[in-house]
Design a protein around this motif. Sequence first.
Motif, PDB file in Angstrom:
ATOM      1  N   ASP A 178       0.985  33.228  34.916  1.00  0.00           N
ATOM      2  CA  ASP A 178      -0.110  34.122  34.532  1.00  0.00           C
ATOM      3  C   ASP A 178      -1.349  33.293  34.238  1.00  0.00           C
ATOM      4  N   LYS A 179      -2.465  33.689  34.887  1.00  0.00           N
ATOM      5  CA  LYS A 179      -3.762  33.047  34.628  1.00  0.00           C
ATOM      6  C   LYS A 179      -4.667  34.086  33.981  1.00  0.00           C
ATOM      7  N   PRO A 180      -4.487  34.378  32.684  1.00  0.00           N
ATOM      8  CA  PRO A 180      -5.227  35.473  32.038  1.00  0.00           C
ATOM      9  C   PRO A 180      -6.749  35.283  32.070  1.00  0.00           C
ATOM     10  N   ASP A 182      -6.931  27.982  34.376  1.00  0.00           N
ATOM     11  CA  ASP A 182      -7.589  28.402  35.612  1.00  0.00           C
ATOM     12  C   ASP A 182      -7.716  27.238  36.586  1.00  0.00           C
ATOM     13  N   LYS A 183      -6.614  26.967  37.269  1.00  0.00           N
ATOM     14  CA  LYS A 183      -6.607  25.935  38.309  1.00  0.00           C
ATOM     15  C   LYS A 183      -5.930  26.518  39.528  1.00  0.00           C
ATOM     16  N   PHE A 184      -6.359  26.098  40.710  1.00  0.00           N
ATOM     17  CA  PHE A 184      -5.687  26.578  41.916  1.00  0.00           C
ATOM     18  C   PHE A 184      -4.424  25.758  42.121  1.00  0.00           C
ATOM     19  N   ILE A 185      -3.292  26.448  42.121  1.00  0.00           N
ATOM     20  CA  ILE A 185      -2.015  25.747  42.163  1.00  0.00           C
ATOM     21  C   ILE A 185      -1.200  26.141  43.402  1.00  0.00           C
ATOM     22  N   VAL A 186      -0.306  25.272  43.774  1.00  0.00           N
ATOM     23  CA  VAL A 186       0.592  25.527  44.910  1.00  0.00           C
ATOM     24  C   VAL A 186       1.993  25.004  44.601  1.00  0.00           C
ATOM     25  N   SER A 214      -1.699  42.600  50.986  1.00  0.00           N
ATOM     26  CA  SER A 214      -2.760  41.668  51.370  1.00  0.00           C
ATOM     27  C   SER A 214      -3.270  41.018  50.099  1.00  0.00           C
ATOM     28  N   SER A 215      -3.424  39.716  50.111  1.00  0.00           N
ATOM     29  CA  SER A 215      -4.016  39.047  48.957  1.00  0.00           C
ATOM     30  C   SER A 215      -4.970  37.999  49.491  1.00  0.00           C
ATOM     31  N   TYR A 216      -4.793  36.775  49.062  1.00  0.00           N
ATOM     32  CA  TYR A 216      -5.679  35.731  49.548  1.00  0.00           C
ATOM     33  C   TYR A 216      -5.348  35.420  50.994  1.00  0.00           C
ATOM     34  N   GLY A 217      -6.380  35.189  51.798  1.00  0.00           N
ATOM     35  CA  GLY A 217      -6.139  34.756  53.174  1.00  0.00           C
ATOM     36  C   GLY A 217      -5.896  33.266  53.115  1.00  0.00           C
ATOM     37  N   VAL A 259       8.469  41.939  41.088  1.00  0.00           N
ATOM     38  CA  VAL A 259       8.407  40.494  40.848  1.00  0.00           C
ATOM     39  C   VAL A 259       7.306  39.865  41.697  1.00  0.00           C
ATOM     40  N   ASP A 260       6.390  39.150  41.028  1.00  0.00           N
ATOM     41  CA  ASP A 260       5.378  38.397  41.767  1.00  0.00           C
ATOM     42  C   ASP A 260       5.331  36.955  41.268  1.00  0.00           C
ATOM     43  N   ASP A 261       4.677  36.110  42.055  1.00  0.00           N
ATOM     44  CA  ASP A 261       4.588  34.701  41.692  1.00  0.00           C
ATOM     45  C   ASP A 261       3.585  34.460  40.578  1.00  0.00           C
ATOM     46  N   ILE A 262       2.421  35.102  40.709  1.00  0.00           N
ATOM     47  CA  ILE A 262       1.341  34.814  39.759  1.00  0.00           C
ATOM     48  C   ILE A 262       0.444  36.040  39.595  1.00  0.00           C
ATOM     49  N   ILE A 263      -0.011  36.253  38.377  1.00  0.00           N
ATOM     50  CA  ILE A 263      -1.035  37.270  38.143  1.00  0.00           C
ATOM     51  C   ILE A 263      -2.338  36.540  37.880  1.00  0.00           C
ATOM     52  N   ASP A 264      -3.303  36.832  38.739  1.00  0.00           N
ATOM     53  CA  ASP A 264      -4.582  36.125  38.722  1.00  0.00           C
ATOM     54  C   ASP A 264      -5.667  37.138  38.318  1.00  0.00           C
ATOM     55  N   SER A 265      -6.327  37.772  39.264  1.00  0.00           N
ATOM     56  CA  SER A 265      -7.302  38.818  38.922  1.00  0.00           C
ATOM     57  C   SER A 265      -6.600  40.022  38.292  1.00  0.00           C
ATOM     58  N   GLY A 266      -5.329  40.216  38.635  1.00  0.00           N
ATOM     59  CA  GLY A 266      -4.564  41.368  38.170  1.00  0.00           C
ATOM     60  C   GLY A 266      -4.546  42.508  39.177  1.00  0.00           C
ATOM     61  N   ASN A 267      -5.344  42.385  40.232  1.00  0.00           N
ATOM     62  CA  ASN A 267      -5.452  43.470  41.215  1.00  0.00           C
ATOM     63  C   ASN A 267      -4.129  43.811  41.899  1.00  0.00           C
ATOM     64  N   THR A 268      -3.396  42.802  42.309  1.00  0.00           N
ATOM     65  CA  THR A 268      -2.156  43.058  43.049  1.00  0.00           C
ATOM     66  C   THR A 268      -1.166  43.836  42.178  1.00  0.00           C
ATOM     67  N   LEU A 316       4.058  29.312  46.187  1.00  0.00           N
ATOM     68  CA  LEU A 316       2.600  29.505  46.255  1.00  0.00           C
ATOM     69  C   LEU A 316       1.988  28.598  47.313  1.00  0.00           C
ATOM     70  N   ASN A 317       0.957  29.125  47.963  1.00  0.00           N
ATOM     71  CA  ASN A 317       0.445  28.420  49.138  1.00  0.00           C
ATOM     72  C   ASN A 317      -1.033  28.105  49.083  1.00  0.00           C
ATOM     73  N   TYR A 318      -1.402  27.161  49.947  1.00  0.00           N
ATOM     74  CA  TYR A 318      -2.797  26.978  50.336  1.00  0.00           C
ATOM     75  C   TYR A 318      -2.792  26.927  51.849  1.00  0.00           C
TER      76      TYR A 318
HETATM   77  P1  IMP Z   1      -4.242  38.779  42.003  1.00  0.00           P
HETATM   78  O1  IMP Z   1      -5.626  38.158  42.026  1.00  0.00           O
HETATM   79  O2  IMP Z   1      -3.720  38.904  40.598  1.00  0.00           O
HETATM   80  O3  IMP Z   1      -4.215  40.052  42.761  1.00  0.00           O
HETATM   81  O4  IMP Z   1      -3.287  37.758  42.728  1.00  0.00           O
HETATM   82  C1  IMP Z   1      -3.072  37.892  44.094  1.00  0.00           C
HETATM   83  C2  IMP Z   1      -2.214  36.833  44.682  1.00  0.00           C
HETATM   84  O5  IMP Z   1      -3.000  35.700  44.888  1.00  0.00           O
HETATM   85  C3  IMP Z   1      -1.005  36.331  43.918  1.00  0.00           C
HETATM   86  O6  IMP Z   1       0.130  37.122  44.088  1.00  0.00           O
HETATM   87  C4  IMP Z   1      -0.795  34.989  44.580  1.00  0.00           C
HETATM   88  O7  IMP Z   1       0.009  35.114  45.725  1.00  0.00           O
HETATM   89  C5  IMP Z   1      -2.222  34.570  44.955  1.00  0.00           C
HETATM   90  N1  IMP Z   1      -2.737  33.552  44.024  1.00  0.00           N
HETATM   91  C6  IMP Z   1      -3.420  33.730  42.883  1.00  0.00           C
HETATM   92  N2  IMP Z   1      -3.714  32.563  42.287  1.00  0.00           N
HETATM   93  C7  IMP Z   1      -3.192  31.597  43.094  1.00  0.00           C
HETATM   94  C8  IMP Z   1      -3.137  30.157  43.014  1.00  0.00           C
HETATM   95  O8  IMP Z   1      -3.624  29.487  42.085  1.00  0.00           O
HETATM   96  N3  IMP Z   1      -2.498  29.542  44.043  1.00  0.00           N
HETATM   97  C9  IMP Z   1      -1.937  30.207  45.091  1.00  0.00           C
HETATM   98  N4  IMP Z   1      -1.954  31.537  45.195  1.00  0.00           N
HETATM   99  C10 IMP Z   1      -2.573  32.228  44.198  1.00  0.00           C
END
Ligand code: IMP
Length: 176
Positions: A131-133, A151-155, A69-72, A99-108, A159-161
């Motif tokens: 990576d969005k450190p 730090d931009k929301f990307i697709v 589960s990640s972003y809804g 393998v993941d698409d992106i590391i954002d908060s790092g939680n996943t 990656l989805n919106y």
């Molecule tokens: P986390 O915050 O590192 O746990 O990232 C959780 C998940 O959020 C990632 O695996 C992505 O699928 C999704 N995510 C994070 N940032 C973005 C973004 O900018 N665009 C789309 N999905 C994102």
Amino acid sequence: MDITNMNKEILLTKDEINMKVIEMGKLITEDYKGKKIVVISLLKGSFIFTADLIRNIDLPLVIEFMITSSYGHGHESSGEVKVIKDVDIDISEYDVLIVDDIIDSGNTMKNIYELLSSRNPKSLKTCTLLDKPSRRTVEFTADYTGFVIPDKFIVGYGLNYGDYYRNVDHIFAFVE
Ligand code: IMP
Ligand code: MG
């Protein structure tokens, strides 16, 4: 985030992504010679990256998928990570690459890393395209990182919106 009045800014072109994925595949091929690899792809976001990456790893490997589960349909992380679909194999026999698409908060990555680590794989490493450190809430650095991005929301490119844009062949940001 309301995207109706937002503009699109291309962050990574199809060619830039392709060149990076080839480079990452080569590096992984060198590092994993003689190992028994399982690539674990975190769905849905990493399905396209994983498909391209594994075709650039010139070694025998098996592929597994996990759904977490990640972003809804928004873009804020909840902090907790739920496993919705687990791998189907005993990973203790394998050198595991997550393998993941992106590391954002790092939680996943952190949560899945710890979960899989507790199952005693031969080795455990992580690979992310993006990576969005600047967004980290927990410390985590992947072993293989494609691009460090702002730090931009990307697709696009998986990656989805709102579950859309995964099929776009490049990566773009929504900007004001
Ligand atoms: P986390 O915050 O590192 O746990 O990232 C959780 C998940 O959020 C990632 O695996 C992505 O699928 C999704 N995510 C994070 N940032 C973005 C973004 O900018 N665009 C789309 N999905 C994102
Ligand atoms: Mg994801």
